[in-house]
Structure formats: C-alpha cells, structure tokens
Enzyme design. Structure first.
Site, mmCIF file in Angstrom:
data_model
loop_
_atom_site.group_PDB
_atom_site.id
_atom_site.type_symbol
_atom_site.label_atom_id
_atom_site.label_comp_id
_atom_site.label_asym_id
_atom_site.label_seq_id
_atom_site.Cartn_x
_atom_site.Cartn_y
_atom_site.Cartn_z
ATOM 1 N N GLU A 186 39.727 41.340 42.581
ATOM 2 C CA GLU A 186 39.772 41.138 41.137
ATOM 3 C C GLU A 186 39.105 42.274 40.398
ATOM 4 O O GLU A 186 39.547 42.684 39.330
ATOM 5 C CB GLU A 186 39.104 39.804 40.768
ATOM 6 C CG GLU A 186 39.460 39.296 39.365
ATOM 7 C CD GLU A 186 38.559 39.804 38.262
ATOM 8 O OE1 GLU A 186 38.893 39.603 37.075
ATOM 9 O OE2 GLU A 186 37.499 40.425 38.557
ATOM 10 N N ASP B 163 34.910 39.417 45.513
ATOM 11 C CA ASP B 163 34.578 40.836 45.475
ATOM 12 C C ASP B 163 33.701 41.124 44.259
ATOM 13 O O ASP B 163 33.742 40.398 43.252
ATOM 14 C CB ASP B 163 35.830 41.710 45.479
ATOM 15 C CG ASP B 163 36.696 41.519 44.248
ATOM 16 O OD1 ASP B 163 36.954 40.354 43.875
ATOM 17 O OD2 ASP B 163 37.133 42.533 43.655
#
Length: 379
Positions: free
Chosen positions: A134, A70
């Site tokens: 994250e 991500d």
C-alpha cells in the site's frame, strides 16, 4: 480473546518496509488459520498478500476488512527516541513504525474477527484481505488480491478499510470516498545559447514559467456535494543549470492534482495536454508530457454501510463521525470497483513521522468498534 495491543506490538516488531514482508503476514496467517480461517497467500512480483476467509465462499452475506502491513522507511534512525521496530510502550503510547499506519488497525480487525467467529459464529462469511504494497506503487497489493478474487469467484458484499481516518480524536471522521490523484511531468525543449545573446537561443524556461503559472491560476472547480475543490500544485521546476551565462536547452516541471468527482483522470489529462500545446504554439518550445493517474475519485453514497459503521463508532466513542472525502489516497480506490467501501481507523497525526506512536487505549477501542460492526452486520 485476542489482545489487539499485544498483536499490534508483534506486528510492529516485523520490519515490513515495502516490499519486505518482514514476517507480518506469516504471523497473521498462523493466527487466522488457527481460528478456522481458510488462508491463501496471493503473492505477486515482490509483494506478499494474504487472503483469509471464514465461512462459505458463496455466502450471501460476506463482510470484508482490508488493510496493509507494509510501512514506509524509518528515515533518520538517529532522530528516533525509540527503536522503530521495538514496539515499546511508555506512558500509554505504543511506539514504532507502522503503529499508526496501519498495523494497529490490522491487529484490531484481526482480533475482532477471530473473537467474533469463535464466540458467535455468524450465518455468513468474514474476509480479511491484507496487502504488503500500500505504501509503495500499489500495483501488486490490493489490486493483485482483487484480481485473484475475480479469478477464484471470491466476493465481498461490503468492505471496511482500516486506514487512520481521524484527524484529532477517536470517532471524529470516517471516509466515504476519496479524491482522485494524478501527476504530470513536463519537459520543455528549446535551444541552448549564450546569455548575452538571448535572441540566438530559444529559452525553454519562459514557456515553463508561463505554463506553470497558467495551470496554477486555473480554478478547476469550486467543489461538489461531498468534495472540496480540486487542487493543482506545482511540486518541482528543474533546470540543472549551474552556469549564469548559459541559456539552457531543457527544463522540467511537475504538477500534482487532487480532483473530485466533477472530473476524470482522462478529462484532466486532455486539459493539461491542450494547455501545453497552446503554450508550445505561443513560444515555439516543444513540450512533452507524461501522466500517471494514481486513482480516480470515488464516493460511496451515505447509506447502510456508513450508517452501520457510524452507529458502532457512536456507541463505543459517544461521537458521531463526520462523513468525509478529504485526505490523500488509499486502497479503497481499488476496492470501490468490487463492492461498497468505507474507511475508519485511528487518529492519524503521527503516521509516517519520527517516533510514530499510538495510544494503547485507542487500539482497544478500535477493536471494540470493529467487533460491534460485525455483530450488527450479522444480527
């Protein structure tokens, strides 16, 4: 042989802004499954996660990599000179959101892992735990993977996180720990009144200014063996009062604290609460406090794991990395409760920036480092 630059470009072209998967984990799952990895999607909530293992589930030697696909939002698209999801290569730079943080590292350890188990199948297991959460709240990413691993009896003996750890040049630094991080929100409640008659009001701003000054001036510590001194920063003080003739009824302030292993989140919370209570007694202002502890400080003491990674870095870069605990937080703060963990990755000076980019040769170098780590671990 898996080309990590090509794989990085393919990942960058996946628009995986948290929490969107964007096709990145699907791409990796296909690549790893074709190489003989047993792949499991461990999705939770809106977050997509991938667990891939090559080798026996209960093997005595299991090496793990952790990373995320991500990325943070693009921001002002007009400020970019390249398509943030185009993965264009120009003058030795690969451009794109996530190129530095951290799709290059994911590509590098995936490529190294596939080549390693294909060319020299080890007497052991290799695991890749890759999350899509994250850069967000980090509640359903690596935490979800670790929860699933515990339930399924999956285990890592050691783990290497691919966060960008080098400030200026490859091989400069690895992380053997991280400071803890927490935020505290304060609300100060008094009595509104006319500015010409301050004695008829109870001004919350005086208490806010006093508490923020006292907290800022307090020395939490002077550092510990592997950590710099803990820090407290006042990040906002808000009133929302546009009138110059009104004493407001309420004010808000927020502090962020990065703390070393001399403290715990609970200990600092107790100190903050005691300071707020003291100022409340002295001023007559009601002070409410809310705290979020993003992670505790931790340290993986220098030893076999850091030596293993440092040796690989030294061979491939001719530099011995500094063992550091500086910087913000990472998912290593969760992995450390499962097994020894260190972090090593790219030069991070362009992460999260407009025109985020990485040197192509550094991606290739990082794959070589990760491959040597695997070779030496299973030698």
């Amino acid at each position: 042989m898996i080309d990590p630059v090509v794989l990085t470009a393919r990942l960058v072209r996946c628009p995986s802004v948290t929490p969107d998967e964007g096709g990145a984990l699907v791409l990796l799952q296909t690549l790893l499954s074709d190489a003989g990895f047993a792949c499991t999607r461990v999705d939770r909530g809106e977050t997509s996660n991938l667990y891939a293992r090559w080798g026996g589930k209960a093997h005595a030697r299991t090496f793990g990599f952790n990373g995320h696909t991500d990325v943070v939002p693009v921001g002002d698209l007009a400020a970019w000179t390249k398509d943030p999801f185009g993965a264009e290569i120009e003058e030795g730079w690969l451009y794109g959101r996530g190129a530095t943080d951290m799709k290059s590292a994911v590509a590098a350890f995936a490529a190294a892992a596939v080549d390693f188990v294909t060319d020299t199948p080890p007497d052991g297991a290799v695991v890749l735990a890759i999350t899509g959460d994250e850069e967000g709240d980090a509640t359903d990413g690596t935490v979800a993977l670790l929860d699933w691993m515990e339930a399924e009896g999956e285990r890592l003996d050691v783990c290497l996180v691919g966060e960008p750890t080098c400030p200026d040049y490859m091989g400069q630094m690895m992380k053997i720990g991280r400071r803890g991080s927490m935020t505290a929100w304060f609300t100060f409640r008094g009595t509104q009144g006319h500015a010409a008659y301050p004695h008829k009001a109870l001004n919350p701003l005086l208490a806010m200014a006093r508490l923020m000054a006292d907290l800022s001036e307090h020395e939490l510590d002077s550092g510990t063996g592997h950590f710099d001194a803990s820090t407290l920063a006042v990040v906002t003080m808000d009133v929302g009062n546009a009138a110059t003739n009104v004493i407001p009824a309420e004010g808000r302030a927020t502090v962020n604290i990065r703390f070393n292993d001399a403290h715990t989140g609970t200990g600092i919370t107790n100190w903050l609460r005691a300071e707020a209570d003291r100022v409340a007694r002295e001023t007559g202002i009601a002070i409410d406090m809310r705290v979020k502890i993003s992670g505790e400080s931790f340290l993986t003491p220098p030893g076999p794991l850091s030596d293993l990674v440092a040796k690989a870095v030294q061979v491939e870069t001719n530099r011995t990395p500094e063992l550091s605990t500086t910087g913000g937080t990472s998912d290593a703060r969760f992995v450390k409760d499962h097994c020894p963990v260190v972090e090593f990755g790219l030069v991070g000076h362009r992460m999260h920036a407009v025109d985020e980019r990485v040197r192509v040769e550094q991606i290739e170098q990082l794959k070589a480092i990760y491959l040597r780590v695997l070779q030496d671990y299973f030698a």
